[in-house]
Write an enzyme that holds these catalytic residues in place. Structure first.
Site, short mmCIF file in Angstrom:
data_model
loop_
_atom_site.label_atom_id
_atom_site.label_comp_id
_atom_site.label_asym_id
_atom_site.label_seq_id
_atom_site.Cartn_x
_atom_site.Cartn_y
_atom_site.Cartn_z
N ASP A 1 -24.05 -27.49 19.08
CA ASP A 1 -23.88 -28.90 19.47
C ASP A 1 -23.43 -29.04 20.92
OD1 ASP A 1 -24.57 -30.63 17.44
OD2 ASP A 1 -22.63 -30.50 16.43
N GLU B 1 -26.45 -35.94 19.86
CA GLU B 1 -26.46 -37.16 19.04
C GLU B 1 -27.05 -38.33 19.82
OE1 GLU B 1 -22.51 -37.89 17.55
OE2 GLU B 1 -22.37 -35.90 16.64
N GLU C 1 -28.03 -38.12 9.39
CA GLU C 1 -26.74 -38.04 8.67
C GLU C 1 -26.38 -39.37 8.02
OE1 GLU C 1 -23.53 -36.21 10.84
OE2 GLU C 1 -22.05 -36.74 9.31
N ASP D 1 -20.10 -29.42 16.26
CA ASP D 1 -18.80 -29.82 16.81
C ASP D 1 -17.87 -30.31 15.69
OD1 ASP D 1 -20.07 -32.21 16.33
OD2 ASP D 1 -19.70 -33.08 18.31
N SER D 2 -18.38 -30.28 14.44
CA SER D 2 -17.49 -30.50 13.29
C SER D 2 -16.39 -29.44 13.26
CB SER D 2 -18.29 -30.46 11.99
OG SER D 2 -19.04 -29.27 11.90
N LYS E 1 -28.16 -29.18 19.99
CA LYS E 1 -28.29 -30.43 19.25
C LYS E 1 -27.48 -31.50 19.99
CE LYS E 1 -26.25 -31.20 15.04
NZ LYS E 1 -25.33 -32.32 15.33
#
Ligand code: KIV
Length: 310
Positions: free
Chosen positions: A85, A117, A184, A46-47, A115
């Protein structure tokens, strides 16, 4: 033909000490080039909110954005393991919603895994996804979707309490069935300790040399107009931003000075056809030249009528 990676093979890579390479990609050309270069895993992160869509954070990225970009990347890299993501708030509204959202990334986006978080607090979601047959990669340390709660983009795990929390989170994700974890922006010794305490691969970004693999952002390593390439943990491998800017500026100046197009780029037309269209004098004014081949002449006539491909 390249054999796509599996989560079993990834585990074996960790066991044998073979480092895992992961890079983000967000569309057909970036994924195609990453696959051709031999990357192990493509992350449609999602970057993309930052480096493709121009947002300040990843928070505005939607599930539709992720599906759209994952599908494009999957078309470019059909033989590479693709992780997509789950974006902000798509896995906090109950297991059923989480499952439905992850299913979209796999069914519509053609991702091989998702993925998300968070640590212990998302372990139940991870377990539900795994139970449904969806491979999950965890992501702890600096979690950009929580940037406002974390108080900015800063190195995680420097204090004992924080470090212990990260160790517990990593263990909780492994126990919930995650096949891998991204760490990260974590201090190198802590990241190394977490990596060696888990049986699943830990992929680091700004987490040092003790991880089982590394991930970086496509636009950062290529200096592709990324706002983040100055970060300490990023190594740049090419400067395509400068190359692209220079090429476009040459094109602009060629158009302005009429250097482009030249003879080699145009389609000529038979004088006779022009004469039939416009009569004698206008033919010369139209700047007609003899076609190099009859086919080119015909293509040119078609193009003028709007039927050409050129
Ligand atoms: O979104 C992303 O690109 C990521 C990487 C930075 C790990 O999550």
């Amino acid at each position: 033909m390249k054999q796509p990676l599996t989560i079993t093979k990834l585990k074996k890579m960790k066991q044998s000490g073979e480092p895992i390479s992961m890079l983000t990609a967000y569309d057909y050309p970036s994924a195609k080039l990453a696959e051709e270069a031999g990357i192990d895993i493509i992350l449609v992160g999602d970057s993309l909110g930052n480096v493709v869509l121009g947002y300040d954070t990843t928070i505005p990225v939607t599930l539709d954005d992720m599906v759209y970009h994952t599908r494009a990347a999957a078309r470019g890299a059909a033989h590479t393991f693709i992780v997509a993501d789950l974006p902000f708030m798509t896995y906090h509204l109950g297991k059923e919603t989480t499952l439905r959202n992850a299913a979209r990334l796999m069914q519509e986006g053609h991702a091989n895994a998702v993925k998300l978080e968070g640590g212990a607090e998302v372990a139940e979601e991870v377990a539900a996804l795994v139970k449904a047959g969806i491979p999950v990669m965890g992501h702890i340390g600096l979690t950009p979707q929580s940037v406002h709660q974390l108080g900015g983009y800063r190195v995680q795990g420097k204090l004992e309490k924080e470090a212990q929390q990260l160790i517990d989170d990593a263990k909780a994700l492994e126990a919930a069935g995650a096949f891998s974890i991204v760490l990260e922006l974590v201090t190198e010794p802590l990241a190394a300790a977490i990596s060696s305490s888990l049986s699943i691969p830990v992929i680091g970004i700004g987490a040092g040399r003790g991880c089982d693999g590394q991930v970086l952002v496509y636009h950062d390593i290529l200096q592709y107009a990324s706002p983040y390439m100055e970060k300490r943990f990023v190594k740049t491998y090419a400067d395509i931003g400068t190359t692209i800017r220079g090429a476009i500026s040459s094109y602009v100046s060629d158009v302005k000075s009429r250097e482009f197009p030249q003879q080699a780029h145009v389609f000529p037309m038979e004088q006779e056809v022009l004469r039939q269209l416009y009569g004698g004098t206008k033919t010369e004014a139209a700047g007609s030249q003899s076609p190099q081949t009859e086919q080119e002449g015909a293509a040119s006539a078609d193009a003028r009528k709007g039927g050409g491909q050129s």
